[in-house]
Design an enzyme around this catalytic site. Structure first.
Site, PDB file in Angstrom:
ATOM      1  N   ARG A 142       4.852   7.760   3.178  1.00  0.00           N
ATOM      2  CA  ARG A 142       4.088   8.571   2.218  1.00  0.00           C
ATOM      3  C   ARG A 142       2.663   8.854   2.633  1.00  0.00           C
ATOM      4  NH1 ARG A 142       7.439   5.161  -0.541  1.00  0.00           N
ATOM      5  NH2 ARG A 142       9.048   6.308  -1.615  1.00  0.00           N
ATOM      6  N   GLY A 202      13.026  -2.202   0.937  1.00  0.00           N
ATOM      7  CA  GLY A 202      14.417  -2.514   1.273  1.00  0.00           C
ATOM      8  C   GLY A 202      15.082  -3.523   0.355  1.00  0.00           C
ATOM      9  N   ASP A 326      14.684  -3.068 -12.332  1.00  0.00           N
ATOM     10  CA  ASP A 326      14.067  -2.325 -11.222  1.00  0.00           C
ATOM     11  C   ASP A 326      12.715  -1.742 -11.614  1.00  0.00           C
ATOM     12  OD1 ASP A 326      13.840  -1.274  -8.640  1.00  0.00           O
ATOM     13  OD2 ASP A 326      14.767   0.624  -9.199  1.00  0.00           O
ATOM     14  N   LYS A 353       5.782   1.739 -13.405  1.00  0.00           N
ATOM     15  CA  LYS A 353       7.134   2.261 -13.521  1.00  0.00           C
ATOM     16  C   LYS A 353       7.777   1.833 -14.842  1.00  0.00           C
ATOM     17  CE  LYS A 353      11.262   2.320 -10.678  1.00  0.00           C
ATOM     18  NZ  LYS A 353      11.999   1.717  -9.563  1.00  0.00           N
ATOM     19  N   CYS A 629      21.165  10.450  -0.340  1.00  0.00           N
ATOM     20  CA  CYS A 629      20.501  11.588   0.306  1.00  0.00           C
ATOM     21  C   CYS A 629      21.171  12.919  -0.044  1.00  0.00           C
ATOM     22  CB  CYS A 629      20.519  11.430   1.826  1.00  0.00           C
ATOM     23  SG  CYS A 629      19.620   9.983   2.403  1.00  0.00           S
ATOM     24  N   HIS A 630      22.512  12.929  -0.053  1.00  0.00           N
ATOM     25  CA  HIS A 630      23.233  14.190  -0.261  1.00  0.00           C
ATOM     26  C   HIS A 630      23.461  14.495  -1.738  1.00  0.00           C
ATOM     27  CE1 HIS A 630      23.879  14.982   4.001  1.00  0.00           C
ATOM     28  NE2 HIS A 630      24.170  13.702   4.152  1.00  0.00           N
ATOM     29  N   MET A 669      20.665  11.697  10.509  1.00  0.00           N
ATOM     30  CA  MET A 669      21.932  11.401   9.818  1.00  0.00           C
ATOM     31  C   MET A 669      22.464  10.072  10.349  1.00  0.00           C
ATOM     32  SD  MET A 669      24.633  11.886   7.906  1.00  0.00           S
ATOM     33  CE  MET A 669      26.193  10.987   7.975  1.00  0.00           C
TER      34      MET A 669
HETATM   35 CA    CA Z   1      12.985  -0.752  -6.658  1.00  0.00          CA
END
Ligand code: CA
Length: 703
Positions: A142, A202, A326, A353, A629-630, A669
């Site tokens: 970022r 991660g 989360d 968040k 991603c898709h 990919m």
């Molecule tokens: Ca998270």
């Protein structure tokens, strides 16, 4: 420029010019980073944008007012730079001494002339070639950092690199992750006081214990590392803070890693010589697995203050004790000096968040106030006596599925907010979306993390959306928030949910890019929209502003992709125009007209048959391996190609070559070498049926 101005220096005889240059050189050797320290510390010097949030306070505020509410209508494009490739272009650039530095894609760094956009150099760390399975979590970084004529960047695969800002040549590179682990880097490094610091992400993907590491900015030598959660007590604790934290955990948490990665927020406090870091969710999300019996699980979902010199623990404030939703505390941390109840406080602020806006005394770490800046139902309030949230019944899905606001997408993403000290207001790119949680069918006692680099969270978590994924449903807002009064002063509804980061200026302005492709300026005091520009693509990155010569410029990266981009207007990964856009008063550049290719054109296979062996399980396999991603339901949001429009799904051999064989690894990919032919065919069947479905629904729309 008049002739006399441009020839000014030529008035000196050549010999004097040499003397003058030597003097400048000598001064710069005596104070190698004095100009930079000024740029990072002195909030009144708006010439440069040398850090992610400009100055150390990370406020994304500029004191420049040449462009202001009265003349912003005359703001226009000065130049643009086309960023090549199907890459994530969502970061925050830096500007120093007339050069812009920015990253796009897999940590590819570029320098361009700030007044013209002329490319000066490109550095590609070839992250896709060494990332291996880490490519399966495809976030970009970022932002980057600047210190003493060097650019610092994390690479996706886990290196921290230093590049010569003048030449673009690599100076040093260190691996900040462990061999064979699944740590990836997404956040910008933090450069301060001759050091450079980096975290990692991660914790969604494998057993992981979070940490941050500081290095010598000149040499890359490791100075200190701070783990955010305790490890195996049998091996001893690194420090007293870890020993104390271990008392807030139960069971054998270390087998799951614990979590607490620092994948975004890090702020340096030059007054107190401290670092503030924001930590993520636990590993896995579900606390019943991670720490059966509960506990606060320090230092998850917390802001932790560290001594900048030694990395020693100073204090912490945990926003979400025992997080199980989360609710990473990783959104940007901004510093300010404010007067509250007649007393002056050095505070830090975070629009978390979890939906609360926190104001914390940074001397003591004590909570001053917390209030909901969006709809929040997981907790009733934050009790200021205990500094703890008052949780709602069944918020922890202990007696079945629960819907809470916000969901796991959160009330605020990594797109930075901005604090305007002249207005004493914070501008937040806010999201209003609920989520569902349950752990039905999850083996809480026997749960085993796998290491396949797949979503690995121990809970069924969904993000509710009041509408379908292609509609513009307006569940996000630009919120002007008073941190002193803890209330919204104004609020502008925005399209979709994933809009851009913010910059605010002394010119009474707030700039933000939107997911619908509009780059807009608002009056900082009233929220009135004063100016807008058609960027031809959605914007996620935050703008910056700076001065070269006598002219104020404003730069923003245009490009759409990454998390949550399927909720709202969609931009096709292959055709969107990723660009660095730079504006000035009286700019005379004009973007070429662009056909808006926002809807994928589906391929159609009349012969699609569900593979008997795969038994229609392709949808589940797609959701686990590919949807990140898709796009969910195979509807891509701009991060990667929409596979319903890819001819590759019509060929068994081509599909296998790419997914199993890794033919497109270089382009980002990932390879799934462990997939069987049956699994591949299952996914391909699913995609072809989704493509056919789209053909059918388009035909129905036309009738
Ligand atoms: Ca998270």
């Amino acid at each position: 420029m008049s002739r006399s101005e441009s020839d000014g220096h030529a008035a000196f005889p050549p010999a004097l010019q040499v003397v003058a240059r030597l003097l400048v050189l000598a001064m710069s050797l005596l104070h190698p980073s004095s100009g930079l320290a000024n740029a990072l510390e002195d909030a009144t010097n708006g010439n440069h944008w040398a850090g992610y949030g400009r100055t150390y306070d990370t406020a994304h505020y500029s004191p420049l007012a040449d462009i202001n509410a009265a003349n912003v209508a005359d703001l226009s494009l000065a130049w643009w730079f086309d960023i090549p490739g199907v890459v994530l272009a969502t970061s925050v650039p830096l500007e120093m001494d007339g050069t812009l530095y920015f990253t796009a894609g897999y940590s590819v760094i570029r320098a361009v002339e700030a007044t013209t956009g002329r490319l000066l150099w490109t550095y590609d760390p070839k992250a896709t070639l060494v990332a291996g399975r880490k490519l399966r979590d495809a976030w970009g970084i970022r932002g980057i950092a600047y210190w003493n004529a060097k650019i610092y960047a994390g690479t996706h695969d886990g290196r921290l690199i230093a590049i010569d800002a003048k030449t673009g040549k690599l100076i040093w590179s260190v691996r900040t992750t462990q061999a064979g682990d699944l740590r990836i880097i997404t956040g910008p490094p933090l450069a301060f006081d001759g050091k450079v610091m980096i975290g990692h992400g991660g914790a969604e993907l494998s057993p992981m214990r979070g940490y941050v590491t500081a290095y010598d900015a000149e040499t890359g030598r490791q100075l200190w590392r701070f783990f955010t959660v305790p490890g195996d007590p049998g091996k001893g604790f690194e420090n007293k803070a870890m020993e104390a934290a271990s008392k807030t955990w139960h069971g054998q948490w270390w087998k799951y890693g614990g979590g607490g990665t620092v994948w975004n927020a890090m702020t340096y406090d030059p007054d107190l010589k401290r670092i503030y870091i924001g930590t993520s969710n636990g590993s896995p999300w579900n606390q019943k697995i991670r720490s059966p019996g509960g506990g606060d699980n320090l230092f998850l979902a917390a802001i932790v203050a560290l001594d900048a010199e030694t990395g020693a623990y100073v204090w912490h404030y945990q926003e979400t004790p025992g997080d199980t939703w989360d609710y990473d505390a990783v959104t940007d941390i901004e510093l300010a000096n404010v007067s509250i109840d007649g007393r002056s406080h050095r505070v830090l602020m975070q629009a978390s968040k979890n939906g609360f806006f926190y104001v914390i005394d940074r001397d003591s770490g004590k909570l001053i106030s917390a209030a909901k800046f969006v709809k929040v139902t997981w907790a009733k309030e934050v009790d200021l006596k205990t500094s703890r949230p008052v949780e709602a019944a069944n918020a922890r899905y202990e007696s079945g599925e629960v819907t809470v606001w916000p969901g796991s997408l959160g009330a605020h993403g990594p797109q930075p907010m901005a604090f305007n000290p002249a207005r004493a207001l914070v501008y937040i790119p806010a999201v209003d979306l609920p989520g569902t949680y349950n752990d039905q069918g999850v083996d809480l006692k026997g749960w085993k993390p796998d290491r396949e680099f797949l979503l690995n969270i121990g809970v069924n978590a969904g993000v509710d959306h009041p509408g379908n994924t292609t509609a513009d449903v307006g569940v996000s807002a630009l919120v002007a928030w008073s941190p002193i009064e803890q209330r919204a002063v104004w609020r502008v509804g925005l399209p979709g949910v994933w809009n851009g980061g913010i910059v605010t200026t002394a010119g009474n302005l707030v700039f933000q890019g939107r997911c619908d492709g509009t780059f807009a300026a608002y009056a900082a005091d009233t929220g009135k929209e004063l100016w807008s520009f058609d960027a031809q693509v959605g914007i996620i990155g935050a703008p910056i502003t700076y001065k070269v010569g006598n002219r104020q410029y404003l730069t923003v990266m245009a490009g759409f992709g990454g998390g949550a981009t399927t909720f709202g207007p969609m931009w096709d990964a292959r055709t969107q125009r990723r660009r660095l856009l730079t504006f000035a008063l009286g700019g005379d550049a004009k973007l070429p007209a662009a056909p808006r290719q926002r809807r994928p054109v589906p391929v159609y296979d009349p012969n699609v048959r569900l593979n008997a062996k795969a038994g229609g399980s392709g949808g589940t396999a797609f959701a686990t391996h590919c949807a990140g991603c898709h796009g969910p339901d195979a509807a891509a949001g701009g991060a990667a190609p929409d596979l319903r429009s890819s001819a590759v799904i019509l060929s068994e051999a081509a599909f296998r070559e790419i997914v199993q064989g890794g033919a497109l690894v270089q382009r980002g990919m990932p390879r799934f070498e462990e997939m069987t032919d049956d699994e591949l065919e299952g996914i391909r069947d699913y995609l072809r049926s989704k493509a056919n479905e789209l053909v059918g629904s388009r035909a129905a729309q036309r009738q």
